[in-house]
Write a protein that holds these residues in place. Structure first.
Motif, mmCIF file in Angstrom:
data_model
loop_
_atom_site.group_PDB
_atom_site.id
_atom_site.type_symbol
_atom_site.label_atom_id
_atom_site.label_comp_id
_atom_site.label_asym_id
_atom_site.label_seq_id
_atom_site.Cartn_x
_atom_site.Cartn_y
_atom_site.Cartn_z
ATOM 1 N N GLU A 65 -52.045 -86.645 -17.642
ATOM 2 C CA GLU A 65 -53.142 -87.348 -18.313
ATOM 3 C C GLU A 65 -53.880 -86.432 -19.291
ATOM 4 N N ILE A 66 -54.176 -85.206 -18.865
ATOM 5 C CA ILE A 66 -54.956 -84.302 -19.711
ATOM 6 C C ILE A 66 -54.139 -83.853 -20.923
ATOM 7 N N SER A 67 -52.875 -83.516 -20.707
ATOM 8 C CA SER A 67 -52.042 -83.090 -21.832
ATOM 9 C C SER A 67 -51.815 -84.233 -22.812
ATOM 10 N N ALA A 68 -51.704 -85.449 -22.294
ATOM 11 C CA ALA A 68 -51.559 -86.605 -23.183
ATOM 12 C C ALA A 68 -52.798 -86.772 -24.051
ATOM 13 N N GLY A 69 -53.968 -86.480 -23.488
ATOM 14 C CA GLY A 69 -55.200 -86.559 -24.271
ATOM 15 C C GLY A 69 -55.243 -85.522 -25.376
ATOM 16 N N VAL A 70 -54.793 -84.296 -25.069
ATOM 17 C CA VAL A 70 -54.751 -83.243 -26.087
ATOM 18 C C VAL A 70 -53.752 -83.622 -27.183
ATOM 19 N N LYS A 71 -52.593 -84.110 -26.786
ATOM 20 C CA LYS A 71 -51.575 -84.497 -27.772
ATOM 21 C C LYS A 71 -52.065 -85.636 -28.657
ATOM 22 N N ALA A 72 -52.788 -86.581 -28.058
ATOM 23 C CA ALA A 72 -53.328 -87.693 -28.841
ATOM 24 C C ALA A 72 -54.346 -87.197 -29.862
ATOM 25 N N ALA A 73 -55.181 -86.236 -29.457
ATOM 26 C CA ALA A 73 -56.160 -85.658 -30.388
ATOM 27 C C ALA A 73 -55.460 -84.913 -31.516
ATOM 28 N N VAL A 74 -54.361 -84.224 -31.184
ATOM 29 C CA VAL A 74 -53.588 -83.522 -32.209
ATOM 30 C C VAL A 74 -52.990 -84.509 -33.194
ATOM 31 N N ALA A 75 -52.382 -85.571 -32.681
ATOM 32 C CA ALA A 75 -51.768 -86.570 -33.561
ATOM 33 C C ALA A 75 -52.800 -87.221 -34.474
ATOM 34 N N LYS A 76 -53.973 -87.502 -33.929
ATOM 35 C CA LYS A 76 -55.054 -88.084 -34.730
ATOM 36 C C LYS A 76 -55.484 -87.113 -35.824
ATOM 37 N N ALA A 77 -55.575 -85.837 -35.470
ATOM 38 C CA ALA A 77 -55.975 -84.813 -36.436
ATOM 39 C C ALA A 77 -54.936 -84.676 -37.539
ATOM 40 N N VAL A 78 -53.665 -84.652 -37.154
ATOM 41 C CA VAL A 78 -52.583 -84.509 -38.133
ATOM 42 C C VAL A 78 -52.592 -85.673 -39.126
ATOM 43 N N ALA A 79 -52.840 -86.869 -38.612
ATOM 44 C CA ALA A 79 -52.849 -88.053 -39.484
ATOM 45 C C ALA A 79 -53.953 -87.984 -40.531
ATOM 46 N N ALA A 80 -55.014 -87.210 -40.240
ATOM 47 C CA ALA A 80 -56.143 -87.112 -41.174
ATOM 48 C C ALA A 80 -55.989 -85.961 -42.165
ATOM 49 N N LEU A 81 -54.973 -85.131 -41.989
ATOM 50 C CA LEU A 81 -54.796 -83.966 -42.861
ATOM 51 C C LEU A 81 -54.080 -84.352 -44.156
ATOM 52 N N PRO A 82 -54.261 -83.566 -45.206
ATOM 53 C CA PRO A 82 -53.606 -83.870 -46.483
ATOM 54 C C PRO A 82 -52.125 -83.522 -46.519
#
Length: 295
Positions: free
Chosen positions: A10-27
């Motif tokens: 559960e915790i690692s999935a949360g970190v991965k989700a935050a990473v994916a969200k961050a990547v989607a916002a990058l140029p």
């Protein structure tokens, strides 16, 4: 008392989700390059899983595989080329290396700005000095899991880390110090190790000794972040069968602790998640991108 499991899935999935969200916002897309030397089956699985997770997070993944008889110069030449490649944001040298190669010398060749495993002398020094930098993945995962169990504010907690390795023990202690914890590093020469462990609000066994920590070593209500991953015989499963266990004896410790990470399903899952997180941090620092707030 029966401890609540600290769920690595559960915790690692949360970190991965935050990473994916961050990547989607990058140029642009961050890129992680993994260097594998030899044909160690476990390393091949790790590299494949890391590549899959990198792509799932929206980043670019590159693999560089060298033969088991590659020379030190050949390994370091690959690293030098990745250092010079502006499209590569993170470099991971998969360990262990085949016999005859010097992992410390190879790691020293990695550009600290791309050192997503946080193992170079520059990264280690910045951690010790409390300066910003890329932090080792497994120790970072330990702190994240402790916060999930006990809350964001760990100030004043007494942490006992069993193990003083440069890969886990020492950087874990440094990261908990940065959280204003009181930290004790215990090891094979510590006198009355069980008594020292009983002082811990957060106990982090990281020595590679199967089920060494028993329930009577644990302070009632403590949190156990078990870094150990040990394969041991499992005759109950059948002849020749094995199973994975941690450095803590789960059943007896769970009777005393308030929180405990299982093995498998605990700290190990956080290592890859924090590797992805570090790759985004490295990319933003290198390329002048604004680091998304969720990281």
């Amino acid at each position: 008392m029966s401890a609540k499991r600290i769920d690595g899935h559960e915790i690692s999935a949360g970190v991965k989700a935050a990473v994916a969200k961050a990547v989607a916002a990058l140029p642009g897309q961050p890129c992680l390059a993994v260097v594998l030397v030899g044909e160690d089956p476990a390393s091949q699985v790790y590299v494949r899983n890391k590549g899959k997770a990198t792509v799932e997070a929206g980043m670019l993944s590159r693999h560089y595989t060298l033969a088991a008889d590659a020379t030190q110069a050949e390994v370091e030449a690959v690293i030098a080329n990745l250092n010079a490649d502006p499209s590569v944001d993170g470099i991971l040298l998969q360990l262990p290396l085949p016999k005859g190669l010097d992992p410390d010398a190879a790691i020293a060749r990695i550009d600290p700005a791309k050192d997503v495993d946080g193992l170079t002398e520059i990264s280690t020094g910045r951690l010790a000095l409390g300066k910003p930098g890329l932090r080792p993945c497994t120790p970072t995962g330990c702190v994240i899991m402790a916060k999930e169990a006990l809350g964001e504010n760990l100030s004043g907690k007494h942490v006992v880390v069993i193990g003083r390795s440069i890969l886990v023990g020492k950087p874990t202690a440094q990261l908990f110090l940065a959280e204003n914890c009181t930290v004790t590093i215990a090891h094979s020469r510590t006198k009355d190790l069980a008594a020292v462990c009983r002082l811990a609000d957060i106990l982090v066994p990281a020595v590679g000794q199967p089920e060494m920590v028993r329930g009577d070593w644990v302070k009632p209500g403590a949190a156990i972040i078990d870094v150990g991953i040990n394969r041991v015989p499992a005759p109950e499963k059948g002849e020749g069968k094995t199973k994975l266990v941690g450095d803590a004896h789960f059943d007896s410790c769970a009777e005393v602790a308030a929180h405990i990470t299982p093995v498998p399903g605990g700290v190990g899952l956080m290592t890859v998640a924090c590797l992805l997180r570090n790759t985004v941090i490295a990319a933003c620092a290198r390329r002048g991108w604004t680091l998304p707030p969720d990281l």
